[in-house]
Design an enzyme around this catalytic site. Structure first.
Site, PDB file in Angstrom:
ATOM      1  N   ASN A  41       0.847  -1.195   0.000  1.00  0.00           N
ATOM      2  CA  ASN A  41       0.000   0.000   0.000  1.00  0.00           C
ATOM      3  C   ASN A  41       0.886   1.250   0.000  1.00  0.00           C
ATOM      4  OD1 ASN A  41       0.654  -0.792   2.673  1.00  0.00           O
ATOM      5  ND2 ASN A  41      -1.024   0.393   3.545  1.00  0.00           N
ATOM      6  N   ILE A  42       0.419   2.251  -0.719  1.00  0.00           N
ATOM      7  CA  ILE A  42       1.176   3.494  -0.872  1.00  0.00           C
ATOM      8  C   ILE A  42       0.236   4.648  -0.532  1.00  0.00           C
ATOM      9  CG2 ILE A  42       2.549   4.917  -2.460  1.00  0.00           C
ATOM     10  CD1 ILE A  42       2.940   2.305  -4.168  1.00  0.00           C
ATOM     11  N   GLU A  43       0.408   5.182   0.669  1.00  0.00           N
ATOM     12  CA  GLU A  43      -0.489   6.246   1.136  1.00  0.00           C
ATOM     13  C   GLU A  43      -0.001   7.618   0.688  1.00  0.00           C
ATOM     14  OE1 GLU A  43      -1.001   5.631   5.365  1.00  0.00           O
ATOM     15  OE2 GLU A  43      -2.178   3.817   4.994  1.00  0.00           O
ATOM     16  N   CYS A  52      -4.003   0.787  -2.655  1.00  0.00           N
ATOM     17  CA  CYS A  52      -3.876  -0.438  -1.849  1.00  0.00           C
ATOM     18  C   CYS A  52      -2.844  -1.385  -2.439  1.00  0.00           C
ATOM     19  CB  CYS A  52      -5.215  -1.174  -1.802  1.00  0.00           C
ATOM     20  SG  CYS A  52      -6.457  -0.393  -0.789  1.00  0.00           S
ATOM     21  N   GLU A  54      -3.065  -4.576  -3.153  1.00  0.00           N
ATOM     22  CA  GLU A  54      -3.579  -5.451  -4.217  1.00  0.00           C
ATOM     23  C   GLU A  54      -3.556  -4.740  -5.561  1.00  0.00           C
ATOM     24  OE1 GLU A  54      -4.878  -4.706  -1.267  1.00  0.00           O
ATOM     25  OE2 GLU A  54      -6.417  -6.133  -0.663  1.00  0.00           O
ATOM     26  N   CYS A  85     -10.500  -4.562  -0.026  1.00  0.00           N
ATOM     27  CA  CYS A  85     -11.515  -3.509   0.108  1.00  0.00           C
ATOM     28  C   CYS A  85     -12.395  -3.483  -1.144  1.00  0.00           C
ATOM     29  CB  CYS A  85     -10.841  -2.153   0.331  1.00  0.00           C
ATOM     30  SG  CYS A  85     -10.214  -1.393  -1.192  1.00  0.00           S
ATOM     31  N   CYS A  88     -10.607  -2.506  -4.448  1.00  0.00           N
ATOM     32  CA  CYS A  88      -9.733  -3.597  -4.916  1.00  0.00           C
ATOM     33  C   CYS A  88     -10.553  -4.761  -5.447  1.00  0.00           C
ATOM     34  CB  CYS A  88      -8.797  -4.064  -3.812  1.00  0.00           C
ATOM     35  SG  CYS A  88      -7.498  -2.864  -3.480  1.00  0.00           S
TER      36      CYS A  88
HETATM   37  N1  THU Z   1      -5.343  -1.367   2.420  1.00  0.00           N
HETATM   38  C1  THU Z   1      -4.788  -2.196   1.483  1.00  0.00           C
HETATM   39  O1  THU Z   1      -3.667  -1.967   1.012  1.00  0.00           O
HETATM   40  N2  THU Z   1      -5.521  -3.255   1.082  1.00  0.00           N
HETATM   41  C2  THU Z   1      -6.729  -3.623   1.601  1.00  0.00           C
HETATM   42  O2  THU Z   1      -7.339  -4.568   1.140  1.00  0.00           O
HETATM   43  C3  THU Z   1      -7.284  -2.865   2.733  1.00  0.00           C
HETATM   44  C4  THU Z   1      -6.660  -1.537   2.974  1.00  0.00           C
HETATM   45  C5  THU Z   1      -4.547  -0.216   2.886  1.00  0.00           C
HETATM   46  C6  THU Z   1      -5.027   1.128   2.430  1.00  0.00           C
HETATM   47  C7  THU Z   1      -4.460   2.031   3.501  1.00  0.00           C
HETATM   48  O3  THU Z   1      -3.128   2.364   3.162  1.00  0.00           O
HETATM   49  C8  THU Z   1      -4.436   1.172   4.750  1.00  0.00           C
HETATM   50  O4  THU Z   1      -4.566  -0.175   4.296  1.00  0.00           O
HETATM   51  C9  THU Z   1      -5.539   1.481   5.745  1.00  0.00           C
HETATM   52  O5  THU Z   1      -6.771   1.469   5.140  1.00  0.00           O
END
Ligand code: THU
Length: 134
Positions: A41-43, A52, A54, A85, A88
């Site tokens: 994941n890259i915020e 996310c 995935e 989520c 995704c």
């Molecule tokens: N996140 C994912 O990378 N994949 C998921 O299926 C659920 C959520 C990440 C997004 C965000 O960076 C962090 O988890 C919190 O929501």
């Protein structure tokens, strides 16, 4: 195969950029070609721009010319199994028709689900095809 995908997802999780949620996620997709692609994941400071794990893995694969996903592994720094989520799920359903979802529970055991279990009802291109027929 399942353990290998989980291990690759864990390795990718180390690269997570998650300074806002503190929740690291890693994913590994096995494509029909036999190749694997990983993602984290890259915020972003503008939260909505977050990608996310995935989707990172899938976009890497598709941008390298890959088509269909055979299996997808997802791991996170959380205490529970992390399911994909909503956004995704929509992206996964575009590139996966059947196959396996692989997770690891809090005991370190592998948990698998079929495509049908994760996607009892999904919106896909087949729905668009039906609309055209009407
Ligand atoms: N996140 C994912 O990378 N994949 C998921 O299926 C659920 C959520 C990440 C997004 C965000 O960076 C962090 O988890 C919190 O929501």
């Amino acid at each position: 195969m399942e353990r290998e995908l989980i291990d690759k997802a864990k390795e990718a999780m180390k690269n997570a950029h998650a300074p806002y949620s503190g929740f690291q996620v890693g994913s590994c997709v096995l494509m029909k070609s036999g190749k694997t692609y990983t993602g984290c994941n890259i915020e972003n400071a503008s939260y909505g721009a977050t990608n996310c794990a995935e989707r990172t893995a899938i976009f890497k694969a598709v941008s390298e010319g890959e088509g269909e996903i055979e299996a997808i592994a997802i791991v996170s720094s959380g205490n529970m199994v992390t399911y994909p989520c909503g956004i995704c799920r929509q992206v996964i359903s575009e590139f996966m028709k059947e196959g396996k979802f692989i997770f690891e529970n809090e005991k370190g055991e592998i948990i698998t689900h079929t495509y049908k279990e994760i996607f009892p009802y999904s919106f896909t291109k087949e729905d668009l095809d039906k609309a055209e027929e009407n």
